[in-house]
Design a protein around this motif. Structure first.
Motif, mmCIF file in Angstrom:
data_model
loop_
_atom_site.group_PDB
_atom_site.id
_atom_site.type_symbol
_atom_site.label_atom_id
_atom_site.label_comp_id
_atom_site.label_asym_id
_atom_site.label_seq_id
_atom_site.Cartn_x
_atom_site.Cartn_y
_atom_site.Cartn_z
ATOM 1 N N PRO A 33 47.645 5.006 23.276
ATOM 2 C CA PRO A 33 47.508 3.926 22.284
ATOM 3 C C PRO A 33 46.340 2.990 22.576
ATOM 4 C CG PRO A 33 49.806 4.186 22.929
ATOM 5 C CD PRO A 33 49.003 5.029 23.866
ATOM 6 N N GLY A 34 46.162 2.624 23.839
ATOM 7 C CA GLY A 34 45.081 1.709 24.174
ATOM 8 C C GLY A 34 43.717 2.299 23.895
ATOM 9 N N ASN A 35 43.540 3.570 24.232
ATOM 10 C CA ASN A 35 42.271 4.239 23.954
ATOM 11 C C ASN A 35 42.001 4.302 22.453
ATOM 12 O OD1 ASN A 35 41.072 4.837 26.431
ATOM 13 N ND2 ASN A 35 42.261 6.692 26.706
ATOM 14 N N ALA A 36 42.998 4.713 21.697
ATOM 15 C CA ALA A 36 42.814 4.830 20.248
ATOM 16 C C ALA A 36 42.447 3.482 19.638
ATOM 17 C CB ALA A 36 44.082 5.387 19.599
ATOM 18 N N GLY A 37 43.153 2.446 20.041
ATOM 19 C CA GLY A 37 42.862 1.123 19.496
ATOM 20 C C GLY A 37 41.489 0.623 19.889
ATOM 21 N N THR A 38 41.075 0.894 21.127
ATOM 22 C CA THR A 38 39.759 0.452 21.584
ATOM 23 C C THR A 38 38.651 1.204 20.855
ATOM 24 O OG1 THR A 38 40.649 -0.095 23.769
ATOM 25 C CG2 THR A 38 38.268 0.177 23.594
ATOM 26 N N VAL A 39 38.831 2.496 20.635
ATOM 27 C CA VAL A 39 37.827 3.260 19.888
ATOM 28 C C VAL A 39 37.715 2.728 18.460
ATOM 29 C CG1 VAL A 39 37.217 5.519 18.944
ATOM 30 C CG2 VAL A 39 38.063 5.339 21.291
ATOM 31 N N LEU A 40 38.830 2.435 17.853
ATOM 32 C CA LEU A 40 38.792 1.903 16.494
ATOM 33 C C LEU A 40 38.079 0.549 16.468
ATOM 34 C CD1 LEU A 40 41.771 2.319 14.077
ATOM 35 C CD2 LEU A 40 40.190 0.414 13.841
ATOM 36 N N GLU B 159 32.287 9.613 38.473
ATOM 37 C CA GLU B 159 32.755 10.975 38.195
ATOM 38 C C GLU B 159 32.724 11.267 36.698
ATOM 39 O OE1 GLU B 159 35.454 13.963 36.882
ATOM 40 O OE2 GLU B 159 35.998 11.837 36.764
ATOM 41 N N SER B 160 33.099 10.285 35.892
ATOM 42 C CA SER B 160 33.101 10.468 34.433
ATOM 43 C C SER B 160 33.343 9.123 33.778
ATOM 44 C CB SER B 160 34.190 11.463 34.010
ATOM 45 O OG SER B 160 35.481 10.950 34.320
ATOM 46 N N LEU B 161 33.242 9.106 32.449
ATOM 47 C CA LEU B 161 33.617 7.945 31.650
ATOM 48 C C LEU B 161 34.935 8.250 30.956
ATOM 49 C CD1 LEU B 161 30.209 7.092 29.918
ATOM 50 C CD2 LEU B 161 31.188 6.035 31.954
ATOM 51 N N ASN B 162 35.783 7.236 30.807
ATOM 52 C CA ASN B 162 36.993 7.503 30.040
ATOM 53 C C ASN B 162 36.657 7.534 28.548
ATOM 54 O OD1 ASN B 162 36.995 4.862 29.018
ATOM 55 N ND2 ASN B 162 38.516 4.126 30.483
ATOM 56 N N LEU B 163 37.639 7.917 27.769
ATOM 57 C CA LEU B 163 37.403 8.110 26.338
ATOM 58 C C LEU B 163 36.846 6.869 25.665
ATOM 59 C CD1 LEU B 163 37.735 9.537 23.570
ATOM 60 C CD2 LEU B 163 40.105 8.752 23.585
ATOM 61 N N ALA B 164 37.482 5.731 25.897
ATOM 62 C CA ALA B 164 37.057 4.510 25.217
ATOM 63 C C ALA B 164 35.640 4.114 25.608
ATOM 64 C CB ALA B 164 38.036 3.376 25.522
ATOM 65 N N MET B 165 35.289 4.265 26.893
ATOM 66 C CA MET B 165 33.944 3.924 27.346
ATOM 67 C C MET B 165 32.906 4.862 26.733
ATOM 68 S SD MET B 165 34.696 3.158 31.377
ATOM 69 C CE MET B 165 32.963 2.875 31.749
ATOM 70 N N ALA B 166 33.176 6.159 26.766
ATOM 71 C CA ALA B 166 32.230 7.127 26.208
ATOM 72 C C ALA B 166 32.044 6.897 24.716
ATOM 73 C CB ALA B 166 32.724 8.548 26.473
ATOM 74 N N ALA B 167 33.140 6.629 24.014
ATOM 75 C CA ALA B 167 33.048 6.389 22.577
ATOM 76 C C ALA B 167 32.204 5.159 22.287
ATOM 77 C CB ALA B 167 34.446 6.229 21.986
ATOM 78 N N THR B 168 32.391 4.110 23.078
ATOM 79 C CA THR B 168 31.629 2.880 22.862
ATOM 80 C C THR B 168 30.130 3.129 23.030
ATOM 81 O OG1 THR B 168 33.493 1.513 23.568
ATOM 82 C CG2 THR B 168 31.313 0.519 23.665
ATOM 83 N N VAL B 169 29.758 3.875 24.068
ATOM 84 C CA VAL B 169 28.343 4.173 24.305
ATOM 85 C C VAL B 169 27.768 4.993 23.145
ATOM 86 C CG1 VAL B 169 26.729 5.393 25.807
ATOM 87 C CG2 VAL B 169 28.558 4.023 26.803
ATOM 88 N N CYS B 170 28.488 6.021 22.722
ATOM 89 C CA CYS B 170 28.002 6.890 21.634
ATOM 90 C C CYS B 170 27.892 6.112 20.319
ATOM 91 C CB CYS B 170 28.934 8.082 21.460
ATOM 92 S SG CYS B 170 28.927 9.240 22.847
#
Length: 270
Positions: free
Chosen positions: A132-139, A248-259
């Motif tokens: 839920p947190g990732n989805a909300g942050t991406v939105l 090592e990697s970016l989490n979903l919300a971080m990667a989405a924000t950059v893109c």
């Protein structure tokens, strides 16, 4: 205000019905969801007032947020006072903020969401995203950087989950959001509209600085644990990775924000 005495019994039928909206089955059955806290309520009233049905408010919040209560009354939203204990039970949060709205769903059909992309816009597709947190942050990031819409596929988290609603900080009401379509159908609909499909993938051969972000495109974001399935990757026009130095990697919300920021710069969205 209704002039009725404040709701004070946590066992009343009304309280049970509102509390049930914390569960997806009840939300799906009723076509309603909860909007908790002054920030989210403010955005609901400002951008999707037609969806608001009832605003529950504690005596303390009635004084602290009189402007929101008055706005709700002007818009024809029913306002009902309740005790802090009752609101806490209905909201299902440890420290409720004194305001809780019940609203009808605000999602739109897939075609309407994609139609908003136009000739230079971009859209975000969440494929099997469960947190839920990732989805909300991406939105929220999509809203901040000027995305035309967000598409949340079938088998993803419910965007009306209270945790998702809270984490969007009101962005749920700012841009078209489509839900429930299988991923492959979403990809097919994007292709039919000439929307290029860019898979965000840590192993992608195309680096973000090298990808062409002009023209309509969709960022396809995968599950937090296993990313995008092979068939989804194969159906995209490019697999794009974000260059990183040491992590090592970016989490979903971080990667989405950059893109999404890269798309906003390329398209002049902000």
């Amino acid at each position: 205000m209704t002039g009725l005495p404040p709701l004070s019994s946590t066992r009343s039928e009304r309280v049970r019905q509102v509390t049930a909206l914390g569960r997806r089955a009840a939300r799906d059955r009723q076509g309603r969801f909860l909007v908790e806290g002054p920030q989210a309520v403010r955005e609901l009233l400002g951008y999707a007032a037609g969806a608001a049905e009832v605003l529950y408010v504690t005596p303390a919040a009635l004084d602290r947020h009189a402007d929101l209560v008055e706005q709700a009354v002007r818009l024809g939203v029913a306002v009902r006072e309740c005790t802090a204990d009752v609101l806490g039970v209905m909201a299902g949060t440890e420290h409720p903020q004194g305001l809780l709205a019940v609203a009808r769903r605000v999602d739109v059909p897939l075609e309407r969401a994609l139609a908003a992309v136009g000739e230079q816009g971009f859209v975000v597709v969440l494929a099997h995203v469960r947190d839920p947190g990732n989805a909300g942050t991406v939105l929220r990031a999509a809203d901040a950087f000027g995305a035309a819409a967000v598409v949340v596929s079938a088998a993803s988290v419910d965007v009306y989950n209270p945790k998702v609603v809270r984490s969007t900080a009101g962005s749920l009401f700012h841009l078209p959001v489509s839900v429930g379509t299988p991923v492959q159908e979403v990809l097919q609909a994007c292709r039919a509209r000439g929307i290029r499909l860019l898979a965000a993938d840590g192993s992608g051969q195309t680096r973000l600085p090298d990808v062409d972000l002009t023209g309509p495109h969709a960022w396809v974001m995968g599950n937090e644990a296993w990313g995008l399935p092979p068939d989804v990757l194969a159906g995209c026009d490019a697999a794009v990775s974000v260059p990183i130095r040491r992590a090592e990697s970016l989490n979903l919300a971080m990667a989405a924000t950059v893109c999404l920021h890269a798309s906003s710069v390329a398209t002049g969205a902000v």
